[in-house]
Motif scaffolding. Structure first.
Motif, PDB file in Angstrom:
ATOM      1  N   ILE A 210       0.852  -1.192   0.000  1.00 35.31           N
ATOM      2  CA  ILE A 210       0.000   0.000   0.000  1.00 35.31           C
ATOM      3  C   ILE A 210       0.883   1.236   0.000  1.00 35.31           C
ATOM      4  O   ILE A 210       1.857   1.306   0.750  1.00 35.31           O
ATOM      5  CB  ILE A 210      -0.923   0.017   1.242  1.00 35.31           C
ATOM      6  CG1 ILE A 210      -1.841  -1.214   1.236  1.00 35.31           C
ATOM      7  CG2 ILE A 210      -1.756   1.297   1.306  1.00 35.31           C
ATOM      8  CD1 ILE A 210      -2.870  -1.215   2.341  1.00 35.31           C
ATOM      9  N   GLU A 211       0.557   2.179  -0.868  1.00 30.44           N
ATOM     10  CA  GLU A 211       1.234   3.476  -0.870  1.00 30.44           C
ATOM     11  C   GLU A 211       0.176   4.551  -1.050  1.00 30.44           C
ATOM     12  O   GLU A 211      -0.679   4.441  -1.925  1.00 30.44           O
ATOM     13  CB  GLU A 211       2.268   3.558  -2.009  1.00 30.44           C
ATOM     14  CG  GLU A 211       3.470   2.650  -1.777  1.00 30.44           C
ATOM     15  CD  GLU A 211       4.490   2.694  -2.916  1.00 30.44           C
ATOM     16  OE1 GLU A 211       4.482   3.680  -3.693  1.00 30.44           O
ATOM     17  OE2 GLU A 211       5.271   1.731  -3.033  1.00 30.44           O
ATOM     18  N   LYS A 212       0.266   5.582  -0.229  1.00 28.29           N
ATOM     19  CA  LYS A 212      -0.682   6.696  -0.277  1.00 28.29           C
ATOM     20  C   LYS A 212      -2.128   6.213  -0.379  1.00 28.29           C
ATOM     21  O   LYS A 212      -2.928   6.745  -1.168  1.00 28.29           O
ATOM     22  CB  LYS A 212      -0.344   7.626  -1.439  1.00 28.29           C
ATOM     23  CG  LYS A 212       1.018   8.282  -1.251  1.00 28.29           C
ATOM     24  CD  LYS A 212       1.324   9.270  -2.366  1.00 28.29           C
ATOM     25  CE  LYS A 212       2.680   9.911  -2.152  1.00 28.29           C
ATOM     26  NZ  LYS A 212       3.409  10.138  -3.387  1.00 28.29           N
ATOM     27  N   GLY A 213      -2.457   5.186   0.390  1.00 27.72           N
ATOM     28  CA  GLY A 213      -3.847   4.739   0.481  1.00 27.72           C
ATOM     29  C   GLY A 213      -4.342   3.871  -0.659  1.00 27.72           C
ATOM     30  O   GLY A 213      -5.526   3.560  -0.724  1.00 27.72           O
ATOM     31  N   LYS A 214      -3.423   3.475  -1.561  1.00 28.15           N
ATOM     32  CA  LYS A 214      -3.821   2.608  -2.683  1.00 28.15           C
ATOM     33  C   LYS A 214      -2.980   1.341  -2.699  1.00 28.15           C
ATOM     34  O   LYS A 214      -1.803   1.377  -2.326  1.00 28.15           O
ATOM     35  CB  LYS A 214      -3.572   3.323  -4.025  1.00 28.15           C
ATOM     36  CG  LYS A 214      -4.572   4.377  -4.408  1.00 28.15           C
ATOM     37  CD  LYS A 214      -4.196   4.852  -5.821  1.00 28.15           C
ATOM     38  CE  LYS A 214      -4.905   6.134  -6.212  1.00 28.15           C
ATOM     39  NZ  LYS A 214      -6.316   5.982  -6.462  1.00 28.15           N
ATOM     40  N   ILE A 215      -3.571   0.250  -3.181  1.00 25.04           N
ATOM     41  CA  ILE A 215      -2.789  -0.973  -3.388  1.00 25.04           C
ATOM     42  C   ILE A 215      -1.987  -0.797  -4.678  1.00 25.04           C
ATOM     43  O   ILE A 215      -2.552  -0.609  -5.753  1.00 25.04           O
ATOM     44  CB  ILE A 215      -3.705  -2.210  -3.477  1.00 25.04           C
ATOM     45  CG1 ILE A 215      -4.372  -2.450  -2.113  1.00 25.04           C
ATOM     46  CG2 ILE A 215      -2.900  -3.448  -3.903  1.00 25.04           C
ATOM     47  CD1 ILE A 215      -5.365  -3.595  -2.073  1.00 25.04           C
ATOM     48  N   VAL A 216      -0.647  -0.831  -4.550  1.00 21.36           N
ATOM     49  CA  VAL A 216       0.203  -0.618  -5.720  1.00 21.36           C
ATOM     50  C   VAL A 216       0.831  -1.925  -6.209  1.00 21.36           C
ATOM     51  O   VAL A 216       1.449  -1.964  -7.260  1.00 21.36           O
ATOM     52  CB  VAL A 216       1.318   0.416  -5.441  1.00 21.36           C
ATOM     53  CG1 VAL A 216       0.707   1.794  -5.202  1.00 21.36           C
ATOM     54  CG2 VAL A 216       2.184  -0.004  -4.250  1.00 21.36           C
ATOM     55  N   ARG A 217       0.665  -3.008  -5.408  1.00 23.58           N
ATOM     56  CA  ARG A 217       1.255  -4.295  -5.793  1.00 23.58           C
ATOM     57  C   ARG A 217       0.540  -5.369  -4.998  1.00 23.58           C
ATOM     58  O   ARG A 217       0.216  -5.173  -3.829  1.00 23.58           O
ATOM     59  CB  ARG A 217       2.754  -4.269  -5.450  1.00 23.58           C
ATOM     60  CG  ARG A 217       3.544  -5.508  -5.714  1.00 23.58           C
ATOM     61  CD  ARG A 217       5.040  -5.150  -5.781  1.00 23.58           C
ATOM     62  NE  ARG A 217       5.524  -4.573  -4.528  1.00 23.58           N
ATOM     63  CZ  ARG A 217       6.079  -5.294  -3.542  1.00 23.58           C
ATOM     64  NH1 ARG A 217       6.257  -6.575  -3.653  1.00 23.58           N
ATOM     65  NH2 ARG A 217       6.473  -4.694  -2.442  1.00 23.58           N
TER      66      ARG A 217
END
Ligand code: ADP
Ligand code: ADP
Length: 228
Positions: A210-217
């Motif tokens: 999670i980065e900045k509130g989003k799933i990035v991977r």
């Protein structure tokens, strides 16, 4: 067992902590939640046990929309899951035995069952010999094992773990991981937020970043993916 659809969380001060989370987690999975500090991992985890509610979106656990549960039914939700914190949260005036028995007393388990169940679980975390000790007489790793024992005493099928090795040295962290692995092998779903690169890279389980509130991977048999 867990489904999140379009989940957003904005705190009262305006901080957007989760920015559209969609995820499915199956019964029996072991999922590492990774990402920089402030990415939203704790917010994600807190929504699972209804410490906080999403501002938007749905969170379904075992068929129940947890954001719609009435306040009076939240304890019932929490009975079906276990939570382990970085700082253990043990009751300092109770012994190891009593800290764990307490979780059974509140659900009015008959006394004759309590002793057997507490001793069985202490056996699993290899702390039977410390039953009469108080938390401040234990090492950090032992305290964390007590916290895990307490979290699983009611046989939850979901265990939520927030930075369980954050304050522990590498050897002790591995002891904790062995206990969690054993619990997962018995069928319990585990979701664990962590900054422990060595553990994530070695275990080769599902990794959700999670980065900045989003799933990035989101990778099966993933790696930690950050340098720290
Ligand atoms: P992580 O666990 O990945 O470090 P958090 O979920 O704790 O991330 O935090 C995500 C963002 O939400 C951060 O910007 C953090 O400062 C903010 N935040 C967390 N809890 C609160 C709160 N109770 N009130 C306001 N902002 C918060
Ligand atoms: P076993 O016969 O399986 O070895 P014991 O009855 O000897 O089990 O207890 C094992 C540990 O649990 C001992 O350290 C004991 O002090 C502790 N213990 C057992 N019952 C209680 C209790 N009611 N309160 C506190 N500690 C207890």
């Amino acid at each position: 067992m867990i489904e999140m659809h379009g989940v957003y969380k904005t705190y009262p001060n305006g901080v957007l902590a989760l920015n559209g989370i969609d995820i499915k987690i199956k019964q029996g999975e072991f999922v590492y939640l990774v990402g920089p500090s402030g990415a939203g991992k704790s917010s994600f985890i807190k929504m699972l046990y209804r410490e906080i509610k999403p501002s938007k979106g749905t969170i379904i656990i075992k068929g129940v929309d947890v954001s719609k549960i009435k306040e009076k039914n939240v304890p019932l939700l929490r009975r079906g899951l276990g939570v382990v914190f970085q700082d253990f949260k043990l009751l300092s005036k109770l012994t190891v035995y009593e800290n764990i028995a307490f979780a059974l007393e509140v659900i009015e388990e008959p006394k004759r069952n309590i002793k057997r169940r507490v001793l069985d679980i202490l056996d699993l975390v290899k702390l039977k010999h410390k039953a009469r000790f108080y938390p401040n007489e234990l090492s950090g790793g032992e305290q964390q094992r007590v916290a895990i024992a307490r979290a699983i005493i009611n046989h939850p099928n979901l265990l939520i773990v927030d930075e369980p090795t954050g304050n522990l040295d590498p050897d002790t962290s591995w002891e904790i991981m062995n206990v969690l692995n054993e619990i997962n092998n018995r069928g319990t779903t585990i979701i664990m937020a962590t900054h422990n690169k060595e553990i994530v890279d070695t275990m080769k389980k599902r990794v959700v970043a999670i980065e900045k509130g989003k799933i990035v991977r989101d990778e099966q048999k993933g790696g930690y993916g950050y340098e720290d």
